[in-house]
Design an enzyme around this catalytic site. Sequence first.
Site, PDB file in Angstrom:
ATOM      1  N   GLY A  13       0.832  -1.197   0.000  1.00 36.44           N
ATOM      2  CA  GLY A  13       0.000   0.000   0.000  1.00 36.44           C
ATOM      3  C   GLY A  13       0.863   1.241   0.000  1.00 36.44           C
ATOM      4  O   GLY A  13       1.856   1.312   0.733  1.00 36.44           O
ATOM      5  N   SER A  19       2.792   6.042   1.805  1.00 37.38           N
ATOM      6  CA  SER A  19       3.769   6.960   1.222  1.00 37.38           C
ATOM      7  C   SER A  19       4.633   7.600   2.312  1.00 37.38           C
ATOM      8  O   SER A  19       5.826   7.851   2.103  1.00 37.38           O
ATOM      9  CB  SER A  19       3.064   8.031   0.381  1.00 37.38           C
ATOM     10  OG  SER A  19       2.159   8.761   1.172  1.00 37.38           O
ATOM     11  N   LYS A 108      -6.999  -1.828  11.633  1.00 34.80           N
ATOM     12  CA  LYS A 108      -7.887  -2.037  12.783  1.00 34.80           C
ATOM     13  C   LYS A 108      -9.091  -2.894  12.439  1.00 34.80           C
ATOM     14  O   LYS A 108      -9.532  -3.722  13.238  1.00 34.80           O
ATOM     15  CB  LYS A 108      -8.366  -0.700  13.342  1.00 34.80           C
ATOM     16  CG  LYS A 108      -9.097   0.145  12.315  1.00 34.80           C
ATOM     17  CD  LYS A 108      -9.392   1.547  12.809  1.00 34.80           C
ATOM     18  CE  LYS A 108      -9.951   2.381  11.665  1.00 34.80           C
ATOM     19  NZ  LYS A 108      -8.935   2.840  10.711  1.00 34.80           N
ATOM     20  N   VAL A 135      -4.700   1.664  16.516  1.00 33.82           N
ATOM     21  CA  VAL A 135      -5.525   2.381  17.482  1.00 33.82           C
ATOM     22  C   VAL A 135      -4.893   3.727  17.816  1.00 33.82           C
ATOM     23  O   VAL A 135      -3.728   3.780  18.217  1.00 33.82           O
ATOM     24  CB  VAL A 135      -5.709   1.568  18.791  1.00 33.82           C
ATOM     25  CG1 VAL A 135      -6.559   2.350  19.790  1.00 33.82           C
ATOM     26  CG2 VAL A 135      -6.336   0.219  18.506  1.00 33.82           C
ATOM     27  N   ILE A 139      -0.375   7.759  18.767  1.00 34.97           N
ATOM     28  CA  ILE A 139      -0.272   7.677  20.229  1.00 34.97           C
ATOM     29  C   ILE A 139       0.184   6.290  20.656  1.00 34.97           C
ATOM     30  O   ILE A 139      -0.467   5.308  20.326  1.00 34.97           O
ATOM     31  CB  ILE A 139      -1.624   7.980  20.898  1.00 34.97           C
ATOM     32  CG1 ILE A 139      -2.195   9.303  20.391  1.00 34.97           C
ATOM     33  CG2 ILE A 139      -1.472   8.006  22.412  1.00 34.97           C
ATOM     34  CD1 ILE A 139      -3.619   9.569  20.863  1.00 34.97           C
ATOM     35  N   GLY A 190     -11.923  18.080   5.535  1.00 35.78           N
ATOM     36  CA  GLY A 190     -11.263  16.801   5.304  1.00 35.78           C
ATOM     37  C   GLY A 190     -11.192  15.918   6.535  1.00 35.78           C
ATOM     38  O   GLY A 190     -10.556  14.865   6.519  1.00 35.78           O
ATOM     39  N   GLU A 193     -15.340  11.938   5.936  1.00 38.72           N
ATOM     40  CA  GLU A 193     -15.459  11.518   4.545  1.00 38.72           C
ATOM     41  C   GLU A 193     -16.842  11.846   3.996  1.00 38.72           C
ATOM     42  O   GLU A 193     -17.759  12.161   4.748  1.00 38.72           O
ATOM     43  CB  GLU A 193     -15.178  10.013   4.468  1.00 38.72           C
ATOM     44  CG  GLU A 193     -13.744   9.711   4.866  1.00 38.72           C
ATOM     45  CD  GLU A 193     -13.397   8.237   4.751  1.00 38.72           C
ATOM     46  OE1 GLU A 193     -13.853   7.598   3.798  1.00 38.72           O
ATOM     47  OE2 GLU A 193     -12.665   7.753   5.617  1.00 38.72           O
ATOM     48  N   LYS A 208     -11.630  -0.254  17.307  1.00 39.51           N
ATOM     49  CA  LYS A 208     -10.544   0.095  18.223  1.00 39.51           C
ATOM     50  C   LYS A 208     -10.856  -0.351  19.653  1.00 39.51           C
ATOM     51  O   LYS A 208      -9.963  -0.794  20.391  1.00 39.51           O
ATOM     52  CB  LYS A 208     -10.271   1.600  18.145  1.00 39.51           C
ATOM     53  CG  LYS A 208      -9.724   2.006  16.774  1.00 39.51           C
ATOM     54  CD  LYS A 208      -9.808   3.513  16.537  1.00 39.51           C
ATOM     55  CE  LYS A 208      -9.231   3.890  15.177  1.00 39.51           C
ATOM     56  NZ  LYS A 208      -9.531   5.308  14.826  1.00 39.51           N
ATOM     57  N   GLY A 316      -3.892  10.580  10.220  1.00 46.80           N
ATOM     58  CA  GLY A 316      -2.978  11.333   9.373  1.00 46.80           C
ATOM     59  C   GLY A 316      -1.821  10.463   8.933  1.00 46.80           C
ATOM     60  O   GLY A 316      -1.410   9.545   9.649  1.00 46.80           O
TER      61      GLY A 316
END
Lengths: 442, 442
Positions: A13, A19, A108, A135, A139, A190, A193, A208, A316
């Site tokens: 992926g 990326s 997840k 999850v 963090i 953003g 969705e 999660k 992100g």
Amino acid sequence: MEGQKPLKVAVLGCGVVGSQVVRLLDEQAGDIAARVGAPVEIAGVAVRRLDAPRDVDVPSDLLTTDALGLVSRDDVDLVVEVIGGIEPARSLILAALENGASVVTANKALLAEDGPTLYEAAEKAGRDLYFEAAVAGAIPILRPLRESLAGDKVTRVLGIVNGTTNYILDKMDTQGAGFEEALEEAQALGYAEADPTADVEGFDAAAKAAILASLAFHSRVTAADVHREGISDVTSGDVRSATDMGSVVKLLAIAELVSTGSTTGGGPAEPGVSVRVHPAMIPRTHPLASVREAFNAVFVESEAAGQLMFYGPGAGGAPTASAVLGDLVTVARNHRQGTRGVGESAYADRAVLPMGETRTRYHVAIDVDDRAGVLAAVATAFATHGVSIQTVRQEGRGDDAQLVVVSHEATDAQLSATVAELRDMDIVHDVTSVMRVEGTDE
Amino acid sequence: MEGQKPLKVAVLGCGVVGSQVVRLLDEQAGDIAARVGAPVEIAGVAVRRLDAPRDVDVPSDLLTTDALGLVSRDDVDLVVEVIGGIEPARSLILAALENGASVVTANKALLAEDGPTLYEAAEKAGRDLYFEAAVAGAIPILRPLRESLAGDKVTRVLGIVNGTTNYILDKMDTQGAGFEEALEEAQALGYAEADPTADVEGFDAAAKAAILASLAFHSRVTAADVHREGISDVTSGDVRSATDMGSVVKLLAIAELVSTGSTTGGGPAEPGVSVRVHPAMIPRTHPLASVREAFNAVFVESEAAGQLMFYGPGAGGAPTASAVLGDLVTVARNHRQGTRGVGESAYADRAVLPMGETRTRYHVAIDVDDRAGVLAAVATAFATHGVSIQTVRQEGRGDDAQLVVVSHEATDAQLSATVAELRDMDIVHDVTSVMRVEGTDE
């Protein structure tokens, strides 16, 4: 370091997360080599289309559309799976483990649906399967749960683990926005969705919650075990009502150890776990109340450590890639030394309780006739079903009045029966809001 | 599990932390055995006096005053050191490692003063030396730093790592108390010791800052490298002044990566680290600002993950024991499998910069004559030393006035020179407060 044989990693992926994984593997190559004890080189990057636009330059000889061929290569030591979804991700991870590779995934949905299949494959292969990024993004929460707190007894996990819904609820709280308006703002920025169902209806948080519960309680919990309610029914009125009582509405993923209180057996009841996702009111003084915008946080209570909180960006590309690479360094070190880290731990084998047996507190708003005796009648309905009232606030509104009741702890079944009875009463026009209250000391 | 050979642990010290370690080893024995893969049994508990009162019942045949004899026993696999201080802790840890035991310690002072001696002994012995409990009590922070963020680049760590000083500053903020009054309250509640020097003057936080910096930046940093200022000079006026600018005063342990900005070389300057402990004003919107009472929190910034925060109790017997036992489970697993976890990582070998080269922002309060031209003269003094002013607030107070200047980033040397010049000016009566401003976006 130069003398060490490089470890080869296959990246499956190359979207938002992939990326960034590729970029960081390149930019941090020196540090990663020093921390692993050997260089980590990209063996290949599996993509759906070779000519798709991407956020990072990948040498064309590394790109392939044959993901299965890539994970089956003899020279691949490590596999990073950031495709997401159930298939082909599951088949690829299983193939990678069978081929002797160690695996890091951020998936997840797959872990929550079919984790045990993967854990068993990793166990059988004697390889690592790590998934910190699954999850709460960047963090570090899974590693603390399964390693740092391994000598302690976790009793409760309360998580804000979905950034989209936290953004929406935060806007409803701070700007007085309605749900639809806040959702549109989240979409424009953003954070949500076009089809926001997975976030808004709590499916993402439920996956999660299942993973958190499995790790916290050393038991197998899947997404199907998780009671799930989203935030699309949360109204401005609920949010204002929370404010009136010094609270704020958050979508919480909750996993807690509870005494089953079963009266059928003889000795003390074996503790089970309650695992659920739903909006709840929490006091503004609670550390989770200050988690704003699209941030995530996980609040953990344990017997010895007390209350801990882990806070940061929950999504992100770069933050998620940071978590993936943290796992990759550990997995690479283990792979090199021929050892494994902590694998699945399900020895406690705790039962997941039905939602009806879950005990919590409730905030109930009721539109009633504004006349004498109404409060007594409503209080009787609560008492009949064993729900003890902590506070009642009454507000006259012309011909009718609103009662806002906050209960002591009661089971979901008791509360549901109370609400059903209230709805049948002539003096009750409507039960306008029922919301759970969490994060209080009772 | 019953078939597995038990691991034997020697506990050195049975005070506030040690007694909780002994209690939890007993109460959690089943869970610990399941997580380690073998039972963990107490080989002995070394104490100073056999007949001292303690918080836990230790079978008398386990107690010994001969700590060195205990760690030298053939059957000891693991050693927990919770005596504290430099000696005899150091000699005992070195003896334990030489004897082939793996070690868990909570000893921040020893690690910050002489960590490398211990790390080298662990390396030579091929054993683990873990010390999560040495920084921020129960909060998992060292493991996230050295494992979860191993694929990322940490750029800054800001920690509230001393509960005593946070309690005092919180009382000064919320109750308007003076330093002495808040200290007395902290002492009455047991948050501060009779001789509060180690906490109040920042020695405890400096030891933790050295450990955090070492791990975050893969370099050797000792307590002697840490610039240290305590909170005994923080006044009610400073606290009010912080409130006026939407900030709060906290004692911060700071470790940050900085470009040395050296102009002597040709290429880009090699980054060094700034490691320091001092009171600072941080915005009330910063996640650290909401850390109240005696709680601790560590805020970490990294390139990919962004901003993370780890929050919880920073001290206390049970919380600290939780961190010790989390380490013990990992170390026991490794010991059993004949492997080691992550050892010291000092490959980056970054230089610690002198405080004079540290760049930050400043809040400076100046009592001046209340007449025309004063602001211009003061502004000139700042400009002369290259310190750019962000805001000035002027308040008339009868015959004289107060100027409150907040600067843009400048070096400590530039600011010191500015303050020295201000103090020499006739129109300046006094520079009443100089405090650093941290946690802002500049």
